[in-house]
Design a protein around this motif. Structure first.
Motif, PDB file in Angstrom:
ATOM      1  N   GLU A 115     -47.253  83.151  76.872  1.00  0.00           N
ATOM      2  CA  GLU A 115     -45.722  84.726  77.055  1.00  0.00           C
ATOM      3  C   GLU A 115     -46.098  85.692  76.401  1.00  0.00           C
ATOM      4  OE1 GLU A 115     -43.045  81.686  75.940  1.00  0.00           O
ATOM      5  OE2 GLU A 115     -42.549  80.357  78.124  1.00  0.00           O
ATOM      6  N   ALA A 130     -45.102  76.479  82.896  1.00  0.00           N
ATOM      7  CA  ALA A 130     -43.888  75.947  82.409  1.00  0.00           C
ATOM      8  C   ALA A 130     -44.050  74.901  83.491  1.00  0.00           C
ATOM      9  CB  ALA A 130     -42.998  76.021  82.576  1.00  0.00           C
ATOM     10  N   GLN A 131     -43.808  74.564  84.738  1.00  0.00           N
ATOM     11  CA  GLN A 131     -44.149  72.981  85.134  1.00  0.00           C
ATOM     12  C   GLN A 131     -44.846  71.941  84.643  1.00  0.00           C
ATOM     13  OE1 GLN A 131     -43.957  74.292  89.191  1.00  0.00           O
ATOM     14  NE2 GLN A 131     -41.982  75.414  89.793  1.00  0.00           N
ATOM     15  N   SER A 139     -49.540  82.418  86.499  1.00  0.00           N
ATOM     16  CA  SER A 139     -48.632  82.073  86.771  1.00  0.00           C
ATOM     17  C   SER A 139     -47.431  81.832  85.856  1.00  0.00           C
ATOM     18  CB  SER A 139     -48.618  81.622  88.144  1.00  0.00           C
ATOM     19  OG  SER A 139     -46.323  80.878  88.562  1.00  0.00           O
ATOM     20  N   PRO A 184     -44.650  80.356  84.852  1.00  0.00           N
ATOM     21  CA  PRO A 184     -43.960  79.496  85.679  1.00  0.00           C
ATOM     22  C   PRO A 184     -44.470  77.946  86.264  1.00  0.00           C
ATOM     23  CG  PRO A 184     -43.124  81.041  86.733  1.00  0.00           C
ATOM     24  CD  PRO A 184     -44.043  82.096  86.388  1.00  0.00           C
ATOM     25  N   ASP A 185     -45.929  78.212  86.834  1.00  0.00           N
ATOM     26  CA  ASP A 185     -46.129  77.030  87.566  1.00  0.00           C
ATOM     27  C   ASP A 185     -46.964  76.143  86.265  1.00  0.00           C
ATOM     28  OD1 ASP A 185     -45.843  77.778  89.609  1.00  0.00           O
ATOM     29  OD2 ASP A 185     -47.985  78.913  90.457  1.00  0.00           O
TER      30      ASP A 185
END
Length: 250
Positions: free
Chosen positions: A148, A209-210, A204, A206-207
């Motif tokens: 991030e 983070a998942q 990514s 978000p990927d």
């Protein structure tokens, strides 16, 4: 073993000159072998190497021993030291893999590496969801936070992404998975640069983070599935770069 002379630099750091020379020779010779410099010629003797590179015989001897251990060379009676065929090379050696990735055919190697990741990292994520300790979860989260920060320009994109994946391997509490960390770290440096350039963007968040969230939640199946999706996306980019290319990518 080559003798290492100690030299103190102006900043106070102590350097082992002999060891530095040996690793310098290792780097030069290893890269030359892997890139085919000796394909059409006999590999030099230790004495010839010493003269060619201006180092001692002990330095060349140590470098040759190290290259032999990596599977690149072998010593044969009455023949001398010869370059081994590619299948004999230790692809799990970080140096060998790095030299291979510098060759023009590195895209094919990246495809094979991504296939290997697909067989290893989803299961590693599942194991991490089951066995990760608090310190491991903090390391995985720290890797994500670094990614991030890299998006904001305050960290290195490559180092952050690698830290995330290596933390998951370590979180498995399985020494065999953990052993892949050097291979993964080495190959990811090339893989991430390649895929980011094709896509025109970084990995990514978000990927990733998942994957982290599934591991923290202790959901092994979800961790496996999200990691598989993440690496499948990478493999698709390597295998079909044109379809994955971002319109603004250069």
């Amino acid at each position: 073993m080559s003798r290492s002379l100690l030299f103190t630099q102006p900043d106070g750091d102590t350097v082992e000159l002999g060891r530095n020379l040996t690793y310098g020779m290792l780097e030069k010779l290893g890269r030359a072998i892997v890139t085919g410099a000796y394909d059409a010629q006999t590999f030099p003797t230790e004495a010839q190497l010493a003269v060619q590179h201006g180092v001692s015989r002990s330095v060349t001897r140590e470098a040759v021993k190290m290259l032999t251990a990596k599977g690149l060379l072998t010593a044969r009676p009455r023949i001398g030291t010869v370059v081994q065929p590619t299948p004999a090379w230790n692809l799990f050696d970080a140096d060998v893999l790095r030299w291979l990735l510098e060759r023009e055919s590195s895209v094919d190697l990246l495809r094979q590496f991504s296939q290997l990741r697909l067989a290893i990292e989803p299961e590693a994520a599942a194991l991490a969801a089951r066995f990760a300790r608090d310190a491991d979860l903090r390391s995985i989260t720290a890797g994500l936070e670094r990614m991030e920060a890299a998006e904001q320009g305050s960290d290195d994109t490559l180092d952050a992404d690698i830290a995330f994946h290596v933390a998951i391997l370590r979180a498995t509490q399985n020494r065999f998975y953990a052993q892949f960390r050097d291979v993964v770290a080495t190959a990811l440096q090339t893989s991430i640069r390649f895929t980011n350039r094709i896509r025109g963007r970084n990995a990514s968040l978000p990927d990733h983070a998942q994957v982290r969230d599934a591991i923290v939640a202790g959901d092994a199946e979800l961790a496996r599935r999200t990691m598989r999706r993440l690496i499948t996306d990478v493999l698709d980019t390597v295998e079909h770069p044109q379809s994955a290319r971002h319109p603004d990518a250069v």
